[in-house]
Design a protein around this motif. Structure first.
Motif, PDB file in Angstrom:
ATOM      1  N   GLN A   1       1.520  -3.397  -2.874  1.00  0.00           N
ATOM      2  CA  GLN A   1       1.067  -4.611  -3.526  1.00  0.00           C
ATOM      3  C   GLN A   1      -0.436  -4.744  -3.325  1.00  0.00           C
ATOM      4  O   GLN A   1      -0.906  -5.086  -2.254  1.00  0.00           O
ATOM      5  CB  GLN A   1       1.800  -5.819  -2.930  1.00  0.00           C
ATOM      6  N   ARG A   2      -1.212  -4.528  -4.374  1.00  0.00           N
ATOM      7  CA  ARG A   2      -2.662  -4.538  -4.274  1.00  0.00           C
ATOM      8  C   ARG A   2      -3.183  -5.952  -4.515  1.00  0.00           C
ATOM      9  O   ARG A   2      -2.663  -6.717  -5.308  1.00  0.00           O
ATOM     10  CB  ARG A   2      -3.293  -3.588  -5.295  1.00  0.00           C
ATOM     11  N   GLY A   3      -4.280  -6.271  -3.841  1.00  0.00           N
ATOM     12  CA  GLY A   3      -5.009  -7.487  -4.120  1.00  0.00           C
ATOM     13  C   GLY A   3      -4.410  -8.757  -3.540  1.00  0.00           C
ATOM     14  O   GLY A   3      -4.949  -9.836  -3.744  1.00  0.00           O
ATOM     15  N   LEU A   4      -3.275  -8.667  -2.870  1.00  0.00           N
ATOM     16  CA  LEU A   4      -2.650  -9.875  -2.349  1.00  0.00           C
ATOM     17  C   LEU A   4      -3.399 -10.408  -1.138  1.00  0.00           C
ATOM     18  O   LEU A   4      -3.527 -11.616  -0.971  1.00  0.00           O
ATOM     19  CB  LEU A   4      -1.191  -9.590  -1.980  1.00  0.00           C
ATOM     20  N   VAL A   5      -3.860  -9.532  -0.262  1.00  0.00           N
ATOM     21  CA  VAL A   5      -4.612  -9.921   0.931  1.00  0.00           C
ATOM     22  C   VAL A   5      -5.709  -8.901   1.141  1.00  0.00           C
ATOM     23  O   VAL A   5      -5.612  -7.755   0.694  1.00  0.00           O
ATOM     24  CB  VAL A   5      -3.704  -9.965   2.182  1.00  0.00           C
ATOM     25  N   ASP A   6      -6.774  -9.335   1.813  1.00  0.00           N
ATOM     26  CA  ASP A   6      -7.761  -8.330   2.194  1.00  0.00           C
ATOM     27  C   ASP A   6      -7.405  -7.803   3.582  1.00  0.00           C
ATOM     28  O   ASP A   6      -6.466  -8.270   4.225  1.00  0.00           O
ATOM     29  CB  ASP A   6      -9.192  -8.876   2.109  1.00  0.00           C
TER      30      ASP A   6
ATOM     31  N   LEU B   1     -11.812  -1.638  13.368  1.00  0.00           N
ATOM     32  CA  LEU B   1     -11.420  -0.813  12.220  1.00  0.00           C
ATOM     33  C   LEU B   1     -11.833  -1.484  10.914  1.00  0.00           C
ATOM     34  O   LEU B   1     -12.369  -0.826  10.003  1.00  0.00           O
ATOM     35  CB  LEU B   1      -9.908  -0.580  12.236  1.00  0.00           C
ATOM     36  N   CYS B   2     -11.608  -2.787  10.799  1.00  0.00           N
ATOM     37  CA  CYS B   2     -11.984  -3.507   9.579  1.00  0.00           C
ATOM     38  C   CYS B   2     -13.496  -3.455   9.353  1.00  0.00           C
ATOM     39  O   CYS B   2     -13.956  -3.289   8.211  1.00  0.00           O
ATOM     40  CB  CYS B   2     -11.528  -4.965   9.658  1.00  0.00           C
ATOM     41  N   ALA B   3     -14.254  -3.620  10.431  1.00  0.00           N
ATOM     42  CA  ALA B   3     -15.713  -3.573  10.310  1.00  0.00           C
ATOM     43  C   ALA B   3     -16.160  -2.204   9.821  1.00  0.00           C
ATOM     44  O   ALA B   3     -17.046  -2.097   8.954  1.00  0.00           O
ATOM     45  CB  ALA B   3     -16.356  -3.911  11.656  1.00  0.00           C
ATOM     46  N   TYR B   4     -15.547  -1.146  10.371  1.00  0.00           N
ATOM     47  CA  TYR B   4     -15.900   0.196   9.910  1.00  0.00           C
ATOM     48  C   TYR B   4     -15.474   0.392   8.457  1.00  0.00           C
ATOM     49  O   TYR B   4     -16.222   0.961   7.648  1.00  0.00           O
ATOM     50  CB  TYR B   4     -15.249   1.255  10.795  1.00  0.00           C
ATOM     51  N   ALA B   5     -14.272  -0.063   8.114  1.00  0.00           N
ATOM     52  CA  ALA B   5     -13.761   0.114   6.753  1.00  0.00           C
ATOM     53  C   ALA B   5     -14.686  -0.538   5.727  1.00  0.00           C
ATOM     54  O   ALA B   5     -14.921   0.008   4.642  1.00  0.00           O
ATOM     55  CB  ALA B   5     -12.357  -0.465   6.649  1.00  0.00           C
ATOM     56  N   SER B   6     -15.221  -1.726   6.078  1.00  0.00           N
ATOM     57  CA  SER B   6     -16.098  -2.413   5.124  1.00  0.00           C
ATOM     58  C   SER B   6     -17.367  -1.631   4.851  1.00  0.00           C
ATOM     59  O   SER B   6     -17.930  -1.714   3.757  1.00  0.00           O
ATOM     60  CB  SER B   6     -16.436  -3.809   5.647  1.00  0.00           C
ATOM     61  N   THR B   7     -17.820  -0.839   5.839  1.00  0.00           N
ATOM     62  CA  THR B   7     -19.048  -0.047   5.635  1.00  0.00           C
ATOM     63  C   THR B   7     -18.837   1.101   4.658  1.00  0.00           C
ATOM     64  O   THR B   7     -19.808   1.635   4.113  1.00  0.00           O
ATOM     65  CB  THR B   7     -19.565   0.516   6.971  1.00  0.00           C
ATOM     66  N   VAL B   8     -17.587   1.481   4.447  1.00  0.00           N
ATOM     67  CA  VAL B   8     -17.299   2.570   3.503  1.00  0.00           C
ATOM     68  C   VAL B   8     -16.580   2.045   2.257  1.00  0.00           C
ATOM     69  O   VAL B   8     -15.988   2.816   1.496  1.00  0.00           O
ATOM     70  CB  VAL B   8     -16.469   3.684   4.179  1.00  0.00           C
ATOM     71  N   GLY B   9     -16.615   0.716   2.093  1.00  0.00           N
ATOM     72  CA  GLY B   9     -16.083   0.130   0.873  1.00  0.00           C
ATOM     73  C   GLY B   9     -14.600  -0.099   0.826  1.00  0.00           C
ATOM     74  O   GLY B   9     -14.047  -0.358  -0.252  1.00  0.00           O
ATOM     75  N   VAL B  10     -13.919  -0.040   1.960  1.00  0.00           N
ATOM     76  CA  VAL B  10     -12.476  -0.290   1.992  1.00  0.00           C
ATOM     77  C   VAL B  10     -12.255  -1.735   2.417  1.00  0.00           C
ATOM     78  O   VAL B  10     -12.637  -2.126   3.521  1.00  0.00           O
ATOM     79  CB  VAL B  10     -11.756   0.672   2.949  1.00  0.00           C
TER      80      VAL B  10
END
Length: 307
Positions: free
Chosen positions: A3-8, A41-50
């Motif tokens: 389910q895409r887009g439901l939560v970040d 992990l979330c902080a790292y993911a945001s740096t690569v656009g995830v």
């Protein structure tokens, strides 16, 4: 399909934290550690656009863990962060937010097993032979140290002993170990004498109507608590001076090491210690080898060049 887009991703971590607290009942310490790891992990993911759970894949997880390694994180930290990522992706997959679980593809960093500190045989003898065993508490403390070193039992096992568990005729003690597994452990003559002295002249002086069958008692007559046993060991070793400040577990390590140095086979030591796996007992072969290397380095004139 996920389910895409439901939560970040950050919202997914918050929801996972609520799941851990409400449904898994993890300890506050584990919850804080996992949420801290996943925030990283979330902080790292945001740096690569995830930004969405559906975008998390094994490449992202491996890249994040590789960065942790490059930053010099300890092996224990890497192992915990791997476990946090695995638990998180498993939860996302179950919730339908990930089509596949990438955490299953992660390896687990092996924790380095540091060699435990041990006493030399001379230090162990000096500790026990010079201990001030005056009065009921002195008799008890000597018996506690003699049994810990003489049998290699865990401190919880020592504190769980009852008077009837000791068979002075056969020189054995019945021990209830992990998983309620019972084993019979040989006990040497010095430990038997120390326990008999405690039972004859020490225990009656502190026992109360509520002492029950406990072999070792605290100052108020209750069953000796592991915390008190640890305090006894630390205090008595400090009194002896110029030797490693070991815990009761250090005396267990010492007993196992001295058994192997004396020629005991690994299987026998495993049975005495109550290890479920021989692999755990094998650690002590490394302890003995390391001590031999240390003696060699100190004694051999060419050891420094050859080592």
């Amino acid at each position: 399909m996920p389910q895409r887009g439901l939560v970040d991703l950050n919202e997914a971590v918050d929801e996972f934290g609520r799941h851990l607290h409400a449904e898994r009942g993890v300890s506050p310490h584990t919850l804080r550690a996992y949420l801290g790891d996943l925030a990283d992990l979330c902080a790292y993911a945001s740096t690569v656009g995830v930004t969405e759970p559906a975008e998390v894949d094994v490449s992202l997880l491996r890249a994040w863990l590789a960065r942790q390694h490059a930053l010099g994180r300890a092996r224990a930290t890497l192992a915990r962060r791997t476990a946090a990522a695995r638990a998180f992706t498993h939860h996302l997959h179950r919730r339908g937010l990930l089509e596949n679980d990438p955490g299953l593809l992660l390896g687990t960093p092996k924790k380095r097993r540091d060699l435990p500190g041990v006493l030399t045989q001379d230090d162990a003898a000096r500790l026990l032979e010079t201990l001030d065993a005056e009065g009921p508490m002195g008799l008890r403390d000597l018996a506690v140290l003699e049994v810990l070193y003489g049998t290699g039992v865990r401190v919880s096992e020592l504190c769980g002993l009852d008077i009837d568990d000791l068979d002075t005729g056969r020189r054995t003690v019945r021990v209830l170990g992990k998983g309620n597994r019972e084993r019979t452990v040989p006990i040497g003559e010095p430990a038997v004498r120390a326990v008999e002295d405690w039972l004859r002249a020490g225990r009656p002086a502190v026992a109360t109507e509520t002492s029950g069958p406990a072999l070792f008692l605290g100052a108020r007559g209750g069953r000796l608590h592991p915390t008190s046993a640890r305090r006894i060991v630390h205090s008595r070793i400090a009194d002896a001076g110029t030797m490693p400040n070991l815990s009761p577990h250090g005396l267990r390590h010492t007993a196992a090491t001295h058994l192997l140095e004396g020629g005991a086979d690994l299987r026998s030591v495993q049975e005495i210690l109550g290890h479920a796996s021989l692999q755990t007992t094998q650690l002590y072969t490394h302890v003995s080898a390391e001590r031999l290397k240390q003696v060699h380095r100190q004694a051999h004139p060419r050891a420094a060049r050859d080592d």
